[in-house]
Write an enzyme that holds these catalytic residues in place. Structure first.
Site: not given
Length: 267
Positions: A46-47, A85, A182
């Site tokens: 979804d980046s 995602d 992350e």
């Protein structure tokens, strides 16, 4: 061309101690280039909300967006494993998780990725029961940026670290097939990796995880803002082609030269 990568392939790589290479992809061309270069896992992240759509966060991305880009990646893919995602609020309830997972799996995903902790255990179990493998994104979870108060390293205090460790174990027990850490301290990421048997992929989590992921645009030195996170390396440096840069990234993850200490965080 490599043989098709499956979940069993990734588990075998993990058992052998060979690093797993993951890279984001959002379209057919880059999916093809990355897979041919040896990237084993393509993450339809979804980046894309930031690097493709130009938003200032991932929150505006819809399930329809994710299904569209997953279908694009599937058409260009050359044997890599596709992880997609589920975007913001797409799995707030079990019913939403099932319906939206079906949408992206039917578009071509082999696994879905959700952000969170042990509270996702029941959703993870039900998805597994319905044939949907899950990767759980822990640590800095961009969909929760407003709760976290920004893009900050997570797990630096003992309470946070203890929670992340226990969540990882609980999610593995619930049936999660992969974890992604992350922006957590390298030492904590190493502890979590040792504590579970499923593959653990890192981004800003040091070199002891079972594999690495970067955002495609970041590792090619492309940025809308001109700023790069500490954990990013520009693999275009010294290369004359994008193919060469991605191949260099694959080689650096495989031989553990990336990430270096300078790309990680301390407690």
């Amino acid at each position: 061309m490599m043989p098709d990568v499956t979940l069993s392939t990734l588990q075998e790589l993990n058992q052998k101690g060979e690093k797993i290479v993951m890279l984001t992809a959002y379209d057919a061309t880059f999916a093809s280039v990355a897979a041919k270069a040896g990237v084993e896992v393509l993450l339809v992240g979804d980046s894309l909300g930031m690097v493709v759509q130009g938003h200032d966060s991932t929150l505006p991305v819809s399930v329809a967006d994710m299904a569209y880009h997953t279908a694009c990646v599937k058409r260009g893919n050359r044997g890599a494993f596709i992880v997609t995602d589920l975007p913001f609020m797409a799995y707030a309830t079990l019913e939403q998780a099932l319906v939206n997972s079906a949408a992206v799996m039917q578009a071509g995903a082999h696994m879905v990725k959700l952000e969170g902790g042990a509270f996702l255990a029941e959703i993870v179990r039900r998805l597994a029961d319905n044939g949907v493998p899950t990767c759980i994104h822990m640590g800095l979870t961009p969909q929760s940026v407003n709760v976290l108060g920004g893009y900050k390293v997570q797990g630096r205090n003992e309470a946070q670290a203890r929670q992340l460790r226990s969540d990882a174990i609980a999610l593995e027990q619930a049936g999660a097939a992969m974890l992604l850490l992350e922006c957590v301290p390298s030492e904590l990421a190493a502890e979590i990796t040792d504590a579970v048997k499923i593959p653990v992929i890192g981004i800003g989590a040091g070199n002891a995880t079972d594999g690495q992921v970067l955002v495609l645009h970041d590792m090619l030195g492309l940025s809308l803002t001109g700023r790069m996170p500490k954990f990013v390396k520009n693999f275009m440096v010294g290369q004359t082609s994008i193919d060469g840069a991605i191949s260099a990234y694959v080689a650096a993850v495989k031989d553990s030269s990336f990430p270096a200490a300078e790309h990680g965080f301390s407690a």
